[in-house]
Design a protein around this motif. Sequence first.
Motif, PDB file in Angstrom:
ATOM      1  N   SER A  31       0.994  -1.143   0.038  1.00  0.00           N
ATOM      2  CA  SER A  31      -0.081  -0.004   0.010  1.00  0.00           C
ATOM      3  C   SER A  31       0.829   1.307   0.078  1.00  0.00           C
ATOM      4  CB  SER A  31      -0.899  -0.121   1.169  1.00  0.00           C
ATOM      5  OG  SER A  31      -1.849  -1.162   1.429  1.00  0.00           O
ATOM      6  N   SER A  32       0.279   2.167  -0.325  1.00  0.00           N
ATOM      7  CA  SER A  32       0.729   3.771  -0.494  1.00  0.00           C
ATOM      8  C   SER A  32      -0.096   4.401   0.583  1.00  0.00           C
ATOM      9  CB  SER A  32       0.829   4.407  -1.721  1.00  0.00           C
ATOM     10  OG  SER A  32       1.429   5.829  -1.606  1.00  0.00           O
ATOM     11  N   VAL A  33       0.604   5.301   1.379  1.00  0.00           N
ATOM     12  CA  VAL A  33      -0.030   5.901   2.538  1.00  0.00           C
ATOM     13  C   VAL A  33       0.278   7.223   2.619  1.00  0.00           C
ATOM     14  CG1 VAL A  33      -0.572   5.721   5.154  1.00  0.00           C
ATOM     15  CG2 VAL A  33      -0.160   3.532   3.806  1.00  0.00           C
ATOM     16  N   VAL A  34      -0.907   8.095   2.939  1.00  0.00           N
ATOM     17  CA  VAL A  34      -0.517   9.498   3.423  1.00  0.00           C
ATOM     18  C   VAL A  34      -1.163   9.933   4.709  1.00  0.00           C
ATOM     19  CG1 VAL A  34      -0.672  12.050   2.527  1.00  0.00           C
ATOM     20  CG2 VAL A  34      -0.500  10.230   0.884  1.00  0.00           C
ATOM     21  N   LEU A  35      -0.156  10.444   5.650  1.00  0.00           N
ATOM     22  CA  LEU A  35      -0.924  10.669   6.970  1.00  0.00           C
ATOM     23  C   LEU A  35      -0.622  12.350   6.949  1.00  0.00           C
ATOM     24  CD1 LEU A  35       0.852   8.418   9.414  1.00  0.00           C
ATOM     25  CD2 LEU A  35      -1.198   8.326   8.289  1.00  0.00           C
ATOM     26  N   THR A  36      -1.639  13.014   7.149  1.00  0.00           N
ATOM     27  CA  THR A  36      -1.726  14.399   7.371  1.00  0.00           C
ATOM     28  C   THR A  36      -2.395  14.701   8.830  1.00  0.00           C
ATOM     29  OG1 THR A  36      -2.081  14.512   4.832  1.00  0.00           O
ATOM     30  CG2 THR A  36      -2.597  16.674   6.349  1.00  0.00           C
ATOM     31  N   SER A  37      -1.677  15.760   9.319  1.00  0.00           N
ATOM     32  CA  SER A  37      -1.827  16.149  10.831  1.00  0.00           C
ATOM     33  C   SER A  37      -1.967  17.686  11.015  1.00  0.00           C
ATOM     34  CB  SER A  37      -0.982  15.626  11.941  1.00  0.00           C
ATOM     35  OG  SER A  37      -1.371  15.837  13.191  1.00  0.00           O
ATOM     36  N   GLU A  38      -3.326  17.886  11.355  1.00  0.00           N
ATOM     37  CA  GLU A  38      -3.756  19.670  11.233  1.00  0.00           C
ATOM     38  C   GLU A  38      -2.782  20.201  12.372  1.00  0.00           C
ATOM     39  OE1 GLU A  38      -7.436  22.640  11.729  1.00  0.00           O
ATOM     40  OE2 GLU A  38      -7.898  20.471  11.480  1.00  0.00           O
ATOM     41  N   GLN A  39      -2.842  19.441  13.671  1.00  0.00           N
ATOM     42  CA  GLN A  39      -2.295  19.962  14.950  1.00  0.00           C
ATOM     43  C   GLN A  39      -1.201  19.229  15.166  1.00  0.00           C
ATOM     44  OE1 GLN A  39      -3.874  22.325  16.573  1.00  0.00           O
ATOM     45  NE2 GLN A  39      -5.439  22.377  14.978  1.00  0.00           N
ATOM     46  N   GLY A  40      -0.616  18.363  14.352  1.00  0.00           N
ATOM     47  CA  GLY A  40       0.447  17.589  14.564  1.00  0.00           C
ATOM     48  C   GLY A  40       0.590  16.390  15.604  1.00  0.00           C
ATOM     49  N   GLY A  41       1.463  15.558  15.459  1.00  0.00           N
ATOM     50  CA  GLY A  41       1.456  14.505  16.524  1.00  0.00           C
ATOM     51  C   GLY A  41       2.574  13.571  16.078  1.00  0.00           C
ATOM     52  N   ARG A  42       2.550  12.281  16.852  1.00  0.00           N
ATOM     53  CA  ARG A  42       3.378  11.122  16.711  1.00  0.00           C
ATOM     54  C   ARG A  42       2.447   9.992  16.501  1.00  0.00           C
ATOM     55  NH1 ARG A  42       5.969   9.509  21.083  1.00  0.00           N
ATOM     56  NH2 ARG A  42       4.613  10.234  22.467  1.00  0.00           N
TER      57      ARG A  42
END
Length: 304
Positions: free
Chosen positions: A103-114
């Motif tokens: 799979s190809s995955v994109v993670l996006t975080s508006e506030q940031g995180g781990r």
Amino acid sequence: MTGDAQREPSSTPRLHHRAGTLAEGPWSIRLSQTEAGWSWASLHILNLAPGASHTFATGPEEVLVIPLSGSCILSSGGAEHMLRGRARVFDGLTDFAYVPCGSSVVLTSEQGGRFAMPGAKAAVALPLRYQPADQVAVEYRGAGNCSRRVVNYCMPGTFPADRLLVCEVLTPGGNWSSYPPHKHDESGTEETELEEIYYFEVASGPSGGPGIAYQRVYGTPTRPIELLAEVGTGDVVLIPHGYHGPSMAAPGYDLYYLNVMAGPGQRAWRATDDPAHAWVRATWPSQVVDPRLLSPSASLPGRE
């Protein structure tokens, strides 16, 4: 997983990696099978700044995406899932997603995180799947000062996978977990052969100073191995074989660890206790579960 430059393998794989020693780019931990010196289990932890996104490929591995802090949007194969996450690991359960190999995955975080990504080499690509926090299986093990809460995100009987097994354990300050010491390094009716990774976080003290905990690993006469290490937030311990435990939370400091397991045989979790310490289990029926684990939200106080 693939997509970034691969680190050269260590000539002598270590059992204990201090926080930061496996960092690379946006990853606070990049621990492949090659780096670990084994064949099946891996762990990556991605740090995202507010508004940032990152693209990666799972390659030959099946992967969970588990928020450790913060939330994110996961996009893969035309599907999109919002992982609401949590403020920190001591603040209760989280939702998560399973992403198949290839799979190809994109993670996006508006506030940031781990975001932790435990993985395992897989032969079968199961469907992408989202699991809400209120459907995650929780159990309490031990009693008295051996009480701990186990969150079975991806274990046999709780969530389907090809080879991957994942849980997290929360241990109140002063308690022992992974106890009695146990092992799972042989294939048979009593054990399944599983490599295992421990990733640790330890709550800070009231003045903000770093918390401490300890981890023990030891072998048998025919397969010796030896580790007794002080561990802190961001540390990783590898269990290629042998007995592991106890995981010791120093008084005043709650302990969290994420367990990642995978192996060549049947996807099952069978382990045998060290015979010298197995008797401890018989003392638990006469004790109660530590009340710090039994708050309405089933979360630890978590002093930070």
